[in-house]
Design a protein around this motif. Structure first.
Motif, short mmCIF file in Angstrom:
data_model
loop_
_atom_site.label_atom_id
_atom_site.label_comp_id
_atom_site.label_asym_id
_atom_site.label_seq_id
_atom_site.Cartn_x
_atom_site.Cartn_y
_atom_site.Cartn_z
N THR A 9 1.02 -1.42 0.09
CA THR A 9 0.07 -0.20 0.38
C THR A 9 1.18 1.43 -0.04
N ASN A 10 0.68 2.19 -0.68
CA ASN A 10 1.68 3.67 -0.64
C ASN A 10 1.04 4.23 1.08
N PHE A 11 1.52 3.69 1.92
CA PHE A 11 1.70 3.83 2.85
C PHE A 11 3.26 5.24 3.24
N ALA A 12 3.33 6.00 3.97
CA ALA A 12 3.92 6.67 4.58
C ALA A 12 4.02 7.08 5.68
N VAL A 13 5.57 7.16 6.61
CA VAL A 13 5.32 7.49 7.65
C VAL A 13 6.56 8.98 7.47
N ILE A 14 6.05 9.97 8.33
CA ILE A 14 7.06 11.36 8.36
C ILE A 14 7.46 11.34 9.37
N GLY A 15 8.51 12.23 9.59
CA GLY A 15 9.55 12.94 11.02
C GLY A 15 8.35 13.97 11.10
N PRO A 16 8.74 14.65 11.93
CA PRO A 16 8.40 16.15 13.01
C PRO A 16 8.01 16.92 12.23
N ASN A 17 9.21 17.43 12.14
CA ASN A 17 9.42 18.53 11.11
C ASN A 17 8.56 19.08 10.69
N ILE A 18 8.85 18.01 9.52
CA ILE A 18 8.21 17.96 8.30
C ILE A 18 6.13 17.98 8.73
N ALA A 19 6.04 17.20 9.06
CA ALA A 19 5.16 17.27 9.50
C ALA A 19 4.47 18.90 10.17
N HIS A 20 5.07 20.05 10.59
CA HIS A 20 5.30 21.02 11.30
C HIS A 20 5.23 21.69 9.73
N VAL B 99 -0.14 7.67 1.60
CA VAL B 99 -1.24 8.26 3.06
C VAL B 99 -0.22 8.85 3.55
N ILE B 100 -0.14 9.62 4.51
CA ILE B 100 0.76 9.29 5.89
C ILE B 100 -0.07 8.61 6.99
N ARG B 101 1.07 7.78 7.43
CA ARG B 101 1.08 6.31 8.07
C ARG B 101 0.64 6.54 9.93
N GLY B 102 2.15 7.34 9.76
CA GLY B 102 2.54 7.65 10.93
C GLY B 102 3.40 8.82 11.26
N ILE B 103 3.67 9.82 12.23
CA ILE B 103 4.55 10.76 12.74
C ILE B 103 5.43 10.37 13.26
N LEU B 104 6.30 10.36 13.56
CA LEU B 104 7.58 10.28 13.76
C LEU B 104 8.11 11.32 15.75
N SER B 105 8.37 11.08 16.45
CA SER B 105 8.46 11.94 17.53
C SER B 105 9.93 12.68 17.00
N GLN B 106 9.64 13.75 18.15
CA GLN B 106 11.08 14.41 18.05
C GLN B 106 12.45 13.87 18.63
N SER B 107 13.83 13.66 17.71
CA SER B 107 14.32 12.94 18.47
C SER B 107 15.03 14.38 18.78
N SER B 108 16.09 14.28 19.72
CA SER B 108 16.95 15.76 20.40
C SER B 108 18.80 14.67 19.75
N GLY B 109 18.21 14.47 18.89
CA GLY B 109 19.65 14.56 17.76
C GLY B 109 20.65 15.97 17.86
N GLY B 110 19.19 16.86 17.19
CA GLY B 110 19.94 18.80 17.52
C GLY B 110 20.74 18.60 15.47
N LEU B 111 21.23 19.38 15.50
CA LEU B 111 22.42 20.15 14.24
C LEU B 111 22.90 18.29 13.64
N PHE B 112 23.78 18.29 14.33
CA PHE B 112 24.68 17.37 13.57
C PHE B 112 24.45 16.14 13.84
N SER B 113 23.93 14.75 13.26
CA SER B 113 23.87 13.65 13.34
C SER B 113 24.36 12.88 11.88
N ILE B 114 25.91 12.94 12.95
CA ILE B 114 26.73 12.34 11.20
C ILE B 114 26.06 10.60 11.68
N ALA B 115 25.77 10.54 12.77
CA ALA B 115 25.73 8.60 13.14
C ALA B 115 23.87 8.85 12.05
N GLN B 116 22.81 9.96 11.44
CA GLN B 116 22.54 9.29 11.26
C GLN B 116 21.28 8.47 11.24
#
Lengths: 291, 408
Positions: B156-167, B188-205
């Protein structure tokens, strides 16, 4: 044993044919408690003598015994300690440290002895009381009159209970009233048993001394014992005009040097004093003109 | 004696306030910049280490490209370009890895595009990633609203998006059930992730605040089977001992890659240690540059001290006549130089504290000032003071008292 003993002490500046003889085999002994005035024209070697007696300078030849101790060949740090503990200087231009207040200035020699601040301030305060400057303790030198500054300087010279006080024209910058105050202070200090060596140009001041030395061309040419309160006889005759330097004098000076100092020794000694030569020859001549 | 010297030094610095302040400026700038840079680096490392704790310890990450990682030697380097160049990992690898008995889950992460559309708005700063439903198990971010797409709904065409996009797109509204367009296809947006505290520098992806996840099969279809797989996350059967899993993964991939080792198999902490190693290197490098200003500041102190010594020749003469030994004169000027540099160091630390709070309040950066850094700054400024005051102080101590008294 006299307090100060000089045995044929000489001081040479420069080297080669530019050598000047600032002190020429001066032999001198000063007893404890004497008030000695030193007179003589500019360039006669008074200041050099004071510098050597005050351990600011070393004689080229001859021993200097202070209080039974040979001091002329000590290391400079040892000499500094002797200066600190046994010699009090009073200068013509007071030489108080402008950044420090009067109390700190007076207490400075005690600080170099390693005394605690509280104790040295107490002592300095007492000493200022003695010279009548108690209420000026926290003044800075620039706020003092010449006479007050010189009295503060005398308090500083006395603070370590020195064996000898060396005063190089202490009234040179003062008017007659202040001069009198300062000289009375010296007389008072002398009465309490201190040894004082006073360099002066002013014959009037020999009234305070009990012995007057006359210097000329690095030699002591006269030594007169006089009663306190009387002007020395020789002092009246002292002339203060600058001497004219003739060619004869120059020739005589050089030949006198050649006679006095054996050649090889002179060369060796004066090599170590390279560089000062030109300065001091001209100085010797100009000093007579300058003051 | 020393307390007297300190008092005298402070006194003499106070008499020429402007000169002292300007002299200290070099040290102030040097100390504050070094402290700030080190604290930024420290903060960055803390953020990365925080991510280690958030991630499960039972996952192995396969990355495109060979990452050189000497054993604990610190000589590690991360190939940043690997993120942007074509991946050496392929769909075949994923299929092969899924066969492994020791792999509980194999989660590919394939890069589809970096833009998505919703209604009239085009979003350019998003990572559209094709992945499998097990993603939710290895993800350190919980699904806040809705749920992750499941095995059943993979077609199915489902997607999960990050909180920044949702906002950004939907503001305060809950966008679950709305649609988002990727490469011309609606999801279709199926779910939204919670905000990660990772901040700006997320080298570990591991920060997916601005990511859109779509099922792997759709990713494959949308890119015409030319998948750019960023990484494959493999979850081992035995979390306590991942080494057999790593060995198996390596062996499998070597065979699918025809013997070429153009990939890396990393435990999470290895990945992060590489990242923090990079941060360390950068911090060290910039600190080194900042430290040059400390050196210049020290030379400034030496310069001013030399001026001060010749200005105060007469004072030195008087002090010597009063019985100061060479050593006492030396220590006086040493203490004065040290007062300058320590004063500069302290002001520099205060300045870096101000910068610290400024950064904390007005930016997303989270610098951390630690005691060792402050202690080091003090130590450096003290030693600068000593080193650069020695020459002037020696000059003062060696002055001839008679000449000094004459004041020239």
């Amino acid at each position: 044993m006299a307090l100060i003993e000089l045995q044929e002490v000489s001081k040479l500046y420069g080297f080669g044919d530019a050598t000047t003889l600032a002190l020429d085999e001066v032999t001198l002994s000063i007893e404890k408690g004497q008030f000695v005035a030193v007179m003589g024209p500019s360039g006669s070697g008074k200041t050099t003598l004071m510098n050597i007696l005050g351990l600011l300078d070393r004689p080229t030849h001859g021993p200097y015994v202070l209080d039974g101790r040979h001091v002329s060949r000590l290391r400079s740090n040892q000499q500094a300690k002797v200066r600190r503990d046994r010699i009090g200087f009073v200068f013509q231009s007071y030489n108080l440290l402008t950044r420090l207040n009067v109390l700190e200035n007076v207490a400075l020699p005690l600080a170099y002895r390693g005394m605690t601040p509280v104790r040295r301030q107490k002592q300095a305060s007492d000493m200022l009381e003695r010279v009548g400057l108690r209420e000026r303790e926290y003044f800075f030198p620039r706020h003092l009159s010449g006479g007050q500054a010189q009295r503060a300087a005398i308090a500083r010279a006395l603070i370590n209970k020195p064996s000898i006080i060396i005063a190089d024209e202490p009234t040179g910058n003062l008017d007659s009233t202040d001069s009198k105050v300062v000289m009375e202070l010296f007389a008072d200090i002398h009465r309490q048993g201190n040894t004082i060596l006073l360099v002066t140009h002013n014959p009037e001041l020999t009234r305070y001394a009990e012995r007057v030395l006359y210097m000329h061309d690095g030699m002591i040419v006269g030594d007169e014992t006089t009663a306190i309160g009387n002007m020395a006889r020789g002092a009246r005759k002292t002339y203060f005009e600058r001497r004219k330097v003739s060619d004869d004098d120059i020739v005589a000076g050089v030949s006198a040097l050649m006679r006095d100092v054996p050649g090889k020794e002179l060369a060796a000694k004066s090599d170590s004093e390279k560089g000062r030569s030109k300065k001091s020859t001209s100085k010797r001549r100009t000093r007579k003109v300058k003051r | 004696m020393w307390s007297g010297n300190v008092k005298a030094a402070v006194n003499s610095l106070r008499t020429s306030k402007w000169r002292s302040l300007l002299t200290m400026l070099g040290i102030i700038i040097g100390v504050s910049s070094v402290v700030t840079i080190v604290s930024l680096g420290q903060g960055l490392k803390n953020q990365i280490l925080g991510q280690i704790n958030q991630l499960g310890s039972d996952v192995v990450t396969v990355r495109s490209g060979k990452i050189v990682n000497e054993d604990n030697g610190g000589g590690s380097s991360l190939n940043f370009l690997g993120l942007f160049s074509a991946s050496t990992l392929s769909d075949a690898d994923v299929t092969a890895l899924k066969e492994l008995p020791s792999a509980k889950a194999v989660v590919p992460m394939a890069f589809v595009t970096n833009s998505a559309k919703s209604g009239n708005s085009q979003l350019d700063n998003v990572f559209v990633i094709g992945t499998s439903p097990e993603m939710s198990q290895v993800l350190n971010q919980k699904v806040k609203y809705g749920e992750f797409f499941t095995q059943d709904s993979e077609d199915t065409n489902f997607a999960v998006i990050g909180p920044n996009i949702a906002h950004k797109i939907y503001g305060e509204l809950n966008p679950v059930g709305q649609s988002i367009e990727v490469l011309g296809e609606s999801f279709v947006i199926r779910g939204i992730l919670s905000q990660s505290s990772g901040g700006l520098f997320s080298i570990a992806q591991t920060d997916f605040n601005s990511a859109v996840f779509i099922p792997f099969s759709h990713a494959k279809r949308l890119t015409d089977n030319r998948l750019n797989i960023l990484q494959i996350v493999v979850r081992g059967q035995n979390p306590d001992n991942l080494d057999p899993t790593i060995e198996e993964v390596k062996k499998t991939l070597l065979s699918t890659h025809k013997g070429q080792e153009n990939f890396s198999v990393l435990k999470q902490y290895e990945l992060l240690s590489i990242a923090s190693g990079v941060v360390n290197t950068i911090t060290g490098f910039i600190s080194g540059i900042a430290a040059i200003s400390l050196l210049v500041g020290g030379i400034g102190i030496m310069n001013i001290m030399l001026v001060s010594v010749s200005e105060r020749t007469r004072e030195i003469g008087i002090r010597k006549a009063l019985g100061a030994t060479n050593r006492q004169i030396l220590s006086q000027f040493l203490v004065e130089g040290m007062a300058l540099s320590i004063g500069g160091g302290l002001i520099g630390i205060i300045a870096s504290a101000v910068i610290y709070f400024g950064l904390r309040i007005y930016t997303d950066l989270q610098p951390v000032i630690t005691l060792p850094v402050v202690a080091l700054a003090v130590l450096v400024s003290v030693s600068l003071g000593i080193i650069f005051s020695v020459a002037p102080a020696l000059k003062a101590a060696r002055k001839d008292p008679i000449q000094a008294l004459r004041g020239d």
